[in-house]
Design an enzyme around this catalytic site. Structure first.
Site, PDB file in Angstrom:
ATOM      1  N   SER A  51      14.561  32.116  19.931  1.00 54.62           N
ATOM      2  CA  SER A  51      15.109  31.187  18.568  1.00 54.62           C
ATOM      3  C   SER A  51      14.380  30.293  17.813  1.00 54.62           C
ATOM      4  O   SER A  51      12.734  31.536  17.252  1.00 54.62           O
ATOM      5  CB  SER A  51      16.113  30.212  18.946  1.00 54.62           C
ATOM      6  OG  SER A  51      17.295  29.759  18.206  1.00 54.62           O
ATOM      7  N   HIS A 188      24.055  34.407  19.919  1.00 51.80           N
ATOM      8  CA  HIS A 188      23.029  33.883  19.581  1.00 51.80           C
ATOM      9  C   HIS A 188      21.557  33.632  21.207  1.00 51.80           C
ATOM     10  O   HIS A 188      21.067  33.877  21.139  1.00 51.80           O
ATOM     11  CB  HIS A 188      22.380  32.480  18.893  1.00 51.80           C
ATOM     12  CG  HIS A 188      21.431  31.993  19.048  1.00 51.80           C
ATOM     13  ND1 HIS A 188      20.898  32.280  17.688  1.00 51.80           N
ATOM     14  CD2 HIS A 188      21.067  30.576  19.364  1.00 51.80           C
ATOM     15  CE1 HIS A 188      19.588  31.966  17.973  1.00 51.80           C
ATOM     16  NE2 HIS A 188      19.538  30.579  18.456  1.00 51.80           N
TER      17      HIS A 188
END
Length: 220
Positions: A51, A188
């Site tokens: 991320s 994610h």
């Protein structure tokens, strides 16, 4: 059988560094990590970032290349290419909107997101993270060349609501080295549900980067 030491990064403003002010820029985070790594300058290095950490790892690799110490390889995860700019403004929104974005990413226990006492402790660091990544802009090298020459591997989740496969593929434009992409099932935070598989994929990449056999381990 070879082995690799894992050195985890702990940013200011959380856990055992909660008393420190959280940083709000990728440049600031990169500078801190670079200083922390100086004790390992004589060792081969592979960088992994997920991320926001993917952008931090990428920019750190650029810094190291400029110093003549480019890493053996870079693995970025859960992040569209650093060259693909977004227009996110979550960091300037109210607490409820920020919490909703975290909820969409599905990386936090929903029960914790409803606990105001817990939120009061974690929201400052989360807001700082969003500010760092949302205000980041990739700046091409002054000479106009490709920023890296080391191998670059991308991991992404098949159902990540913020990273499409084509956006992940765009990382290939940022290195002259070998590029590869692996899509894992999940969103994610796909890593949490398949730790052993991700560790093995990281170990396999290290084997390729270094030409040695590395044993994967999902232990702490």
């Amino acid at each position: 059988m070879g082995c690799a030491d894992v050195v985890a990064v702990q940013y200011p403003g959380r856990q055992d560094r909660r008393g420190e002010r959280a940083l709000t820029s990728v440049a600031g985070l990169v500078g801190g990590v670079r200083e922390a790594l100086r004790g390992w300058d004589d060792l081969p290095l592979v960088l992994f970032g997920h991320s926001m950490g993917a952008v931090v790892a990428f920019e750190l690799a650029r810094v190291l290349r400029g110093e003549g110490a480019q890493p053996l390889g870079l693995i970025v995860s859960g992040r569209r290419s650093a060259a693909v700019c977004g227009d996110g403004r979550v960091h300037v929104l109210g607490d409820d909107a920020l919490v909703e974005e975290v909820r969409v990413l599905s990386g936090t226990d929903p029960g914790l997101l409803g606990d105001r006492e817990v939120l009061s402790m974690v929201l400052p660091a989360l807001r700082a993270d969003f500010e760092a990544v949302e205000t980041y802009r990739y700046v091409p090298d002054a000479a106009g060349g490709v920023p890296l020459s080391c191998p670059l591997t991308v991991f992404t989740g098949s159902a990540d609501p913020r990273v499409g496969v084509q956006e992940a593929m765009a990382w290939r434009e940022l290195t002259e080295g070998v590029f590869s992409l692996r899509v894992f099932p999940g969103g994610h935070f796909y890593l949490g549900g398949q730790v052993a598989e991700v560790c093995e994929a990281v170990a396999e990449n290290i084997r390729v980067f270094t030409g040695t056999r590395v044993q994967a381990s999902a232990g702490g």
